[in-house]
Each structure stands twice: as C-alpha cells, then as structure tokens.
Scaffold this active site. Structure first.
Site, PDB file in Angstrom:
ATOM      1  N   ASP A   2       0.905  -1.150   0.000  1.00 28.02           N
ATOM      2  CA  ASP A   2       0.000   0.000   0.000  1.00 28.02           C
ATOM      3  C   ASP A   2       0.940   1.194   0.000  1.00 28.02           C
ATOM      4  OD1 ASP A   2      -1.436   2.279   0.810  1.00 28.02           O
ATOM      5  OD2 ASP A   2      -3.006   1.002   1.607  1.00 28.02           O
ATOM      6  N   HIS A   3       1.087   1.836  -1.143  1.00 22.01           N
ATOM      7  CA  HIS A   3       2.200   2.790  -1.254  1.00 22.01           C
ATOM      8  C   HIS A   3       2.061   3.980  -0.309  1.00 22.01           C
ATOM      9  CE1 HIS A   3      -0.350   5.061  -4.095  1.00 22.01           C
ATOM     10  NE2 HIS A   3       0.433   6.094  -3.838  1.00 22.01           N
TER      11      HIS A   3
ATOM     12  N   HIS B 190      -5.754   2.835   1.139  1.00 23.87           N
ATOM     13  CA  HIS B 190      -4.965   3.995   1.567  1.00 23.87           C
ATOM     14  C   HIS B 190      -5.594   4.734   2.758  1.00 23.87           C
ATOM     15  CE1 HIS B 190      -2.820   3.124  -1.991  1.00 23.87           C
ATOM     16  NE2 HIS B 190      -3.490   3.879  -2.844  1.00 23.87           N
TER      17      HIS B 190
HETATM   18  C1  BG6 Z   1      -3.312   4.549  -6.439  1.00 26.97           C
HETATM   19  C2  BG6 Z   1      -4.672   4.589  -7.090  1.00 26.97           C
HETATM   20  O1  BG6 Z   1      -3.235   3.494  -5.529  1.00 26.97           O
HETATM   21  O2  BG6 Z   1      -3.078   5.776  -5.758  1.00 26.97           O
HETATM   22  C3  BG6 Z   1      -4.793   5.773  -8.024  1.00 26.97           C
HETATM   23  O3  BG6 Z   1      -4.873   3.385  -7.811  1.00 26.97           O
HETATM   24  C4  BG6 Z   1      -4.432   7.055  -7.322  1.00 26.97           C
HETATM   25  O4  BG6 Z   1      -6.106   5.860  -8.560  1.00 26.97           O
HETATM   26  C5  BG6 Z   1      -3.099   6.920  -6.604  1.00 26.97           C
HETATM   27  O5  BG6 Z   1      -4.375   8.083  -8.281  1.00 26.97           O
HETATM   28  C6  BG6 Z   1      -2.824   8.133  -5.741  1.00 26.97           C
HETATM   29  O6  BG6 Z   1      -1.528   8.058  -5.230  1.00 26.97           O
HETATM   30  P1  BG6 Z   1      -0.758   9.364  -4.791  1.00 26.97           P
HETATM   31  O7  BG6 Z   1       0.486   8.852  -4.157  1.00 26.97           O
HETATM   32  O8  BG6 Z   1      -0.519  10.160  -6.024  1.00 26.97           O
HETATM   33  O9  BG6 Z   1      -1.672  10.072  -3.845  1.00 26.97           O
END
Ligand code: BG6
Length: 486
Positions: free
Chosen positions: A176-177, A239
């Site tokens: 989960d980045h 997230h």
């Molecule tokens: C991803 C989603 O996990 O996270 C995307 O699949 C989203 O839809 C993205 O745009 C958002 O990541 P960040 O780091 O740009 O907030």
C-alpha cells in the site's frame, strides 16, 4: 528467511505497464543511483512484448526521461542502471516463457529473488503457481502484490489463498504505497515520541478526525481499470483505512512488523459495521460531470464513448470506532478524483475549551487542530490561539500555526515506492499489509459496497474541479461540523 541480503534479482511482472514505467522503474533507478542496489543485482522485466534487450533498455530510458524529475536523470547514472536491465518475454496467460526465466534466474542461485507482481490481481495465483512449477521459489524468494487485492472479501480471500499455496505469509509483501510516504511514517513518530500528545490523543480531548485524499486528475487513461473498482476499492479500502489505523491505533509494544500490524488489525476490527440504514445516512457516493480542472475544460466521467457506469469517483463517509479510546469520536473520510485541487490531509480537531474567559472581550476561541498534510507538500501544523500583539485594551486573539515540520536536510525527497522497494530488498515487512489486515478492511468495506449495490444511497453528481458533491458537506454538517477547508 534468515538472510538480509541486498544482492537480488528484482523480477518485475507487468514490467512494461503504466505503474512500472511511472513509479517502479524511476524508484529502482534512484535506488541504483544512491547506491542501494548491489553492483550485481539485476532488474528483470517480465513482459509479453517481444523485443531485443537493447530495445528494452532504450524504452526504459525513454520512459525514465519522461517520468523522472528533470534534474534526476543523467546519462552516466543510466549507464550504470542499464547494466542491470534484462527483459524476459513471458506470457502469463499461457505460461509460455518461464523456461527462459528459469535459465536466467538459475545463473545465480545464491541471491534473493523478489517477484513484483504489477499485474491485474487475476494473474497473481497463476504467476505464483508457474513460479513454483518451474522451481523458481527458493527460501529467499519474496513476492510483492500490488493492490487492489480483490474486489471484496471473497475475491481477496481467493487470491490470497492461491498465493499462500506457494509462498509463506512472511514471504508475501502486500503493498500500500501510502505507507511508504515519509509523512505517513512520521505519524508514528509524532504520536509515540512526543509526551505532549500522549494524554490528548483520545475521546477526552479530540472532537473528531477528518481524512481527505483529493486528486485533481480524472479517470481518463485508466477508465477501464478504474471503472471496475471506483473510489471505495481503489482508495478507501486501502490507503485511507491505513491512514486511519495509524491515527487510531494503540502504541505498539515495539517497532517490529508484527507488533505494528497487530495494533492496526485491532483498529480495523473495531470499526463499527454499517447497517443498511447507516449506509444510507453516513455514506456518500458520486461521479464527476464535465467541468474545468486547473484552467482546462475536462469531460465528465461518463462522457465519451456512450459510457454507462455505476462506479463512484468520489466517496465520503462517517466511521465510528468501537473501543475505549475513540468512543464518540467520529472519523470523517473522503476521497475523490477531479476535485478542485490535489490535497491529502489528516485533521485532528480537538474539543472546544470548556469555558472562555475571552468571550466578553469580543474574541472567540477556535478549536485547536493538528493538520497533517501529505500532499502536495508535506507539512504538520498545530493551530493554536494566540494574543494579537499590541496595546489594545481588549485582549484580542488570533489563530496561529505552529509548524512542526522537520527541517529539510535531504537533497531530494524520495518517493514512497523507493522506500517500499528497498524494504522488500531488505526483507523488512513492517510497511506491508498482513493477510488479516487486508481481510478486516474488506469485511468492513463490503457492508458499504453491498449497500451501494442495493442502491440504498443514490449516486450524486459533482462538477469536475469542485470540492465534491454537496451531500458530502451535509454528511458532516448533520453532526454540526464542517470540513476543514470549507
Ligand atoms: C493509487 C490509485 O493506488 O493511488 C490511483 O490506484 C491514485 O487511482 C493513486 O491516483 C494516488 O496516489 P498518490 O500517491 O498520487 O496520492
């Protein structure tokens, strides 16, 4: 898995896909540039496309130039990185090509193998099975699973069950980045290393919490993928719930991966399940219509090739946590595409002062807030009341921001994926989701998805480039509160 060896073969399935080019290759390039990849480590792209290794290297270069910040790419750094790059053509829908992969991997058997599955989740089980049948899973092999891990609890369990036939739980890294973002990790530092917050962090002093992840981009370009998932499955189930866990969890007994995950699971298990009536009253779903974003006209979610869809591009809801610490403290969360601006923040709003001695001097007291901003810029602000300096007879007050940001000592801010890939290389699973976490999150989310499938809440509309539907304002206003940015 006993060894922590940085020497590895990093095997990137879906290696010519959007995520690989936008995020994973740039992260690997930076890790190489900063000396985190061992000299002999390899980055092996698995793709269906037939091309020579030279052509593959050229393609990676082109994409790095496209996606890296301008000052990050140099020919010299790329030359070093290019030595690690290899392409192996595998079609994982027919399993053709694994023999070649076996040949390549067997050149070096003593190193760690990291299989990063940046593919649709439907392929996860099949890829793991093929790796096993081709004897490509060693004791020091790990597998990284990109989200979304299923569409609901059932499909997620099926995927995990299949992967677990071939890998042990401690070899599986569910990504989960958001957990790789520095400010997100800082939440633990803030909470558990500052005495100041120890007693304030509960229903005794906190009125409510808001979590917003707003994006100004739309779904175009990924419409097909996005339409299968929507805001709830794409952002909230993972997230936003992870952010909520870090705010709500009890202090873990150590920083060990399992101690932290144990506490997060407890939070997920205490999220109050929503009944159908709750789904109707406490959740909002909406789709954007044509509007303008950053000065440009943009189409609506359903505009274009006669698109029809019941997928939400915005979701908001009130969450209650049934435990001692959070009794009576709602968490309001929302996330949407094509919002007015890109903004991710967590607001901890403290309770109103029990009594004001300033009221008859014409000064009102704003409730204190701790605002943790993840994007676009990272910051932490504590909003406090202060006297307006001067000789006025009346004691006039104003709200001031106490900036809690760490001074920037780093030359460059690393991307979340760099942190996470490096953690997989180091075999540190702390920032990855354990099976029970994923399941607890789906168990809770399913109730809302079921309610939406039964149409207990109508799909609202909002104009692209705005703050979302008015129903989201009403959601929080019905409890006598408002969103922080209103
Ligand atoms: C991803 C989603 O996990 O996270 C995307 O699949 C989203 O839809 C993205 O745009 C958002 O990541 P960040 O780091 O740009 O907030």
């Amino acid at each position: 898995m006993t060894r922590k060896n940085n020497l590895c073969d990093f095997i990137l399935f879906g290696g010519h896909g959007d995520l690989a080019f936008r995020k994973l290759m740039p992260a690997l390039f930076h890790l190489c540039k900063d000396g985190y990849l061992e000299e002999d480590s390899r980055v092996i792209t698995i793709s269906r496309r037939e091309m020579s290794n030279e052509e593959h290297i050229e393609l990676v270069k082109e994409k790095l130039i496209q996606f890296l910040p301008e000052d990050s790419f140099t020919e010299e750094d790329f030359k070093r990185f290019a030595k690690k790059l290899l392409l192996v053509t595998v079609d994982f829908s027919t399993n053709e090509g694994y023999a070649k992969l076996q040949e390549v991997l067997n050149e070096f058997e003593d190193r760690d193998r990291i299989n990063y599955l940046s593919t649709a989740p439907d392929f996860f089980g099949g890829i793991c099975q093929a790796l096993s049948e081709n004897k490509l899973i060693t004791e020091n092999t790990r597998v990284v699973l990109e989200k979304p891990l299923g569409r609901d609890l059932k499909s997620s369990q099926e995927i995990n069950k299949k992967v677990l036939e071939y890998f042990q739980e401690n070899q599986i890294y569910r990504i989960d980045h958001y957990l790789g973002k520095d400010t997100v990790q800082n939440i633990m530092a803030l909470r558990f290393s500052n005495r100041l917050f120890v007693h304030l962090w509960s229903s005794n002093h906190i009125d409510h919490v808001q979590i917003t992840v707003a994006e100004n981009v739309g779904a175009e370009g990924r419409w097909g993928y996005y339409n299968d998932y929507g805001a709830m499955r794409d952002m909230i189930q993972n997230h936003l719930l992870q952010l909520l866990c870090l705010i709500a969890m009890e202090p873990p007994c150590s920083l060990d991966a399992n101690d932290i995950r144990d506490e997060k699971v407890k939070v997920l298990k205490t999220l109050r399940p929503l009944t159908s009536a709750d789904v109707a009253n406490k959740t909002v779903r909406a789709q954007y219509t044509a509007g303008s974003s950053i000065g440009e006209s943009v189409p609506g979610y359903l505009d274009g090739d006669t698109k029809e869809s019941d997928t939400e591009t915005f979701a908001a809801m009130r969450i209650d946590i049934d435990n001692w610490r959070w009794n009576g403290v709602p968490f309001y969360i929302r996330s949407g595409k094509r919002m007015q601006r890109r903004n991710s923040e967590i607001v901890i709003q403290f309770k109103t002062m029990p009594h004001s001695i300033f009221a008859n001097k014409g000064s009102s007291i704003e409730d204190n807030k701790l605002v943790i901003t993840l994007q676009p810029e990272e910051s932490i602000e504590l909003k406090l009341m202060n006297k307006i300096p001067g000789l006025s007879e009346n004691m006039k007050l104003q709200e001031v921001d106490l900036q809690l940001n760490a001074p920037h000592t780093l030359k460059r801010k690393s991307d979340a994926y760099e942190r996470l890939i490096l953690d997989v290389i180091r075999a540190n699973p702390t920032l990855f989701m354990r099976l029970d976490e994923v399941e607890a999150a789906w168990r809770w989310a399913d109730k809302i998805l079921d309610g939406w499938a039964d149409h207990v809440v109508p799909m609202k509309k909002y104009t692209a480039g705005t703050d979302g539907p008015t129903a989201a304002v009403q959601l929080i206003a019905q409890d006598g509160r408002s969103w922080h940015d209103e």
